[in-house]
Design a protein around this motif. Sequence first.
Motif, PDB file in Angstrom:
ATOM      1  N   MET A 176       0.855  -1.199   0.000  1.00 38.52           N
ATOM      2  CA  MET A 176       0.000   0.000   0.000  1.00 38.52           C
ATOM      3  C   MET A 176       0.885   1.241   0.000  1.00 38.52           C
ATOM      4  SD  MET A 176      -3.057  -0.987   2.623  1.00 38.52           S
ATOM      5  CE  MET A 176      -1.927  -1.142   3.969  1.00 38.52           C
ATOM      6  N   SER A 177       0.596   2.151  -0.867  1.00 36.45           N
ATOM      7  CA  SER A 177       1.428   3.350  -0.989  1.00 36.45           C
ATOM      8  C   SER A 177       0.919   4.451  -0.097  1.00 36.45           C
ATOM      9  CB  SER A 177       1.452   3.836  -2.436  1.00 36.45           C
ATOM     10  OG  SER A 177       2.087   5.083  -2.493  1.00 36.45           O
ATOM     11  N   ILE A 178       1.847   5.050   0.676  1.00 37.98           N
ATOM     12  CA  ILE A 178       1.462   6.110   1.600  1.00 37.98           C
ATOM     13  C   ILE A 178       1.000   7.357   0.859  1.00 37.98           C
ATOM     14  CG2 ILE A 178       3.770   7.105   1.777  1.00 37.98           C
ATOM     15  CD1 ILE A 178       3.226   7.462   4.745  1.00 37.98           C
ATOM     16  N   LEU A 179       1.476   7.561  -0.382  1.00 40.29           N
ATOM     17  CA  LEU A 179       1.077   8.736  -1.159  1.00 40.29           C
ATOM     18  C   LEU A 179       0.099   8.392  -2.273  1.00 40.29           C
ATOM     19  CD1 LEU A 179       4.378  10.783  -1.448  1.00 40.29           C
ATOM     20  CD2 LEU A 179       2.513  11.013   0.182  1.00 40.29           C
ATOM     21  N   GLN A 180      -0.413   7.169  -2.306  1.00 41.27           N
ATOM     22  CA  GLN A 180      -1.398   6.762  -3.302  1.00 41.27           C
ATOM     23  C   GLN A 180      -2.587   6.126  -2.595  1.00 41.27           C
ATOM     24  OE1 GLN A 180       0.277   4.783  -6.816  1.00 41.27           O
ATOM     25  NE2 GLN A 180       2.316   5.378  -6.137  1.00 41.27           N
ATOM     26  N   PRO A 181      -3.413   6.950  -1.934  1.00 40.66           N
ATOM     27  CA  PRO A 181      -4.495   6.402  -1.115  1.00 40.66           C
ATOM     28  C   PRO A 181      -5.516   5.602  -1.912  1.00 40.66           C
ATOM     29  CG  PRO A 181      -4.662   8.799  -1.325  1.00 40.66           C
ATOM     30  CD  PRO A 181      -3.333   8.413  -1.869  1.00 40.66           C
ATOM     31  N   LYS A 182      -5.708   5.929  -3.210  1.00 44.79           N
ATOM     32  CA  LYS A 182      -6.672   5.160  -3.999  1.00 44.79           C
ATOM     33  C   LYS A 182      -6.202   3.723  -4.173  1.00 44.79           C
ATOM     34  CE  LYS A 182      -8.669   9.056  -6.534  1.00 44.79           C
ATOM     35  NZ  LYS A 182      -8.898   9.668  -7.875  1.00 44.79           N
ATOM     36  N   LYS A 183      -4.915   3.547  -4.437  1.00 48.60           N
ATOM     37  CA  LYS A 183      -4.372   2.191  -4.533  1.00 48.60           C
ATOM     38  C   LYS A 183      -4.409   1.498  -3.174  1.00 48.60           C
ATOM     39  CE  LYS A 183      -1.289   2.895  -8.492  1.00 48.60           C
ATOM     40  NZ  LYS A 183       0.107   2.802  -8.979  1.00 48.60           N
ATOM     41  N   ALA A 184      -4.140   2.265  -2.110  1.00 51.24           N
ATOM     42  CA  ALA A 184      -4.192   1.697  -0.764  1.00 51.24           C
ATOM     43  C   ALA A 184      -5.605   1.216  -0.447  1.00 51.24           C
ATOM     44  CB  ALA A 184      -3.742   2.727   0.254  1.00 51.24           C
ATOM     45  N   LEU A 185      -6.607   2.003  -0.846  1.00 46.05           N
ATOM     46  CA  LEU A 185      -7.998   1.618  -0.589  1.00 46.05           C
ATOM     47  C   LEU A 185      -8.340   0.324  -1.315  1.00 46.05           C
ATOM     48  CD1 LEU A 185     -10.710   2.260   0.705  1.00 46.05           C
ATOM     49  CD2 LEU A 185     -11.265   3.656  -1.298  1.00 46.05           C
ATOM     50  N   THR A 186      -7.871   0.176  -2.542  1.00 46.98           N
ATOM     51  CA  THR A 186      -8.103  -1.065  -3.285  1.00 46.98           C
ATOM     52  C   THR A 186      -7.501  -2.258  -2.552  1.00 46.98           C
ATOM     53  OG1 THR A 186      -8.099   0.129  -5.388  1.00 46.98           O
ATOM     54  CG2 THR A 186      -7.730  -2.237  -5.490  1.00 46.98           C
ATOM     55  N   ASP A 187      -6.282  -2.093  -2.048  1.00 46.84           N
ATOM     56  CA  ASP A 187      -5.642  -3.177  -1.282  1.00 46.84           C
ATOM     57  C   ASP A 187      -6.445  -3.514  -0.029  1.00 46.84           C
ATOM     58  OD1 ASP A 187      -3.626  -3.234  -3.130  1.00 46.84           O
ATOM     59  OD2 ASP A 187      -2.253  -1.978  -1.962  1.00 46.84           O
TER      60      ASP A 187
END
Length: 457
Positions: free
Chosen positions: A1-12
């Motif tokens: 999960m990327s700390i600066l990519q919350p949309k990708k983090a949400l998907t994870d």
Amino acid sequence: MSILQPKKALTDLQQILKLEPSNRQILLQAQETQKLIRKLAFAEAIRVEDGPSVADSIEEQLKSGSAGTLVSKDYKGPHLPAGPEGQEHLGSITEDFINEMIEFFKKEGRLPVKYVWQILLGANRAFLAEDSLVEHTVEEDATIDVIGDTHGQLFDFLNLLSKTGRPSEKHALLFNGDLVDRGSYGLEIILITFAYKWLYPNRTRLNRGNHEARSLNGMYGFEAETKEKYKGDTTFKLFSEVFESMPLATLISATQKPAPTESLPWDASPAQTSPILSKDGRKRFLVVHGGLFSKDGVTLDDIKAIPRTKLKQPGQSGLMMEILWADPCAANGRAPSKRGVGTGFGPGETNLLEISDDERDLLTSHLLHRRYEGILRVEWSDCPPALPRDATRRLHRGARRTMCYHLLRSCLLWSWRQQGCLCKNRCAGHHALHQVRGRAAPGSQADGIHQEPWWYA
């Protein structure tokens, strides 16, 4: 999960919830991430790129003497003197004021917003006069200390200052980023360092860290801290703008060549007998918060030319992002960062010194404790707000041409004099690492001159 990519983090997080629907911690993280995405979207929608500078607007308020800039008659703390004729509204910094301010902060005192703004503007003027890469020469009989990642821990920070000595005409300090977030006193630490920058612009150096950024301040506490201590968002906006003007790197150079090998003791370390030297035979250190780059051929001139005040925030790619976010890693060459942003750089193909044809050592902060062969590193347990009881220290040396000195969370201090120390404990000879909490280091002196590395057992 990327700390600066919350949309990708949400998907994870959503994928994990499908596998573990009863995992309350993941559910809460997903909810907070959704809130962050909405907040960032709103901020982007209302952002004005080319509006008036916050610093200019605040300077106008100070000049006009608007109600919000008046100091209450009930205020009992230190008073900042007026500026020179015609610039009275800018104030004038003195060492007495800084000393009184530090004592005031120890007692939970809070400066009037007028003084906060004047300190920020004073530091901002000093930063804007510097390149993205600042060159600092350690003159004869002068010293410099580097302190990294104090993260709002005021009393740890003050303890470090008590060991290094404060900035003066013969002693410089370089604060290597991440002064704010996580702890409760980031604002006080920033005001102290910025006040010293205003007073001693050539003896107080600051590198920007990845936490001197608007996005992380919203997630890790500094935005909330500032808005709680100074109501409204004007002061936080000014902090954000000044963070954008902070330099990104400092090159520390000696004026003299190191002591000749024959003058060293018989048991001197290899780093003393075979130091990394520039073409003209001097020791040099490139100090950055994060690390090196995802591509070859980056030079010091490239770093100096980074348009930091135009870029403003680190973003998710480019030299500025990598210099703030990159990490040393175990793999030879480069590797993807576990943070999801930045680059991992290791020994081997990605030589730490290949950023130009001139040789130097690298000093970084940023990373939690890890162990990597081939890179000189210091391992620490991460520092809690209270004094650590179980901290340990290990020093690793690897290939002479891949040395990386690492500072961690408000614990460690790097100190250098022209000829370096003559320590027998496998330190690098020209550097010192101290854990300086709670009591004086055995064998150390008040001005931070290195005697022997030490740590709590």
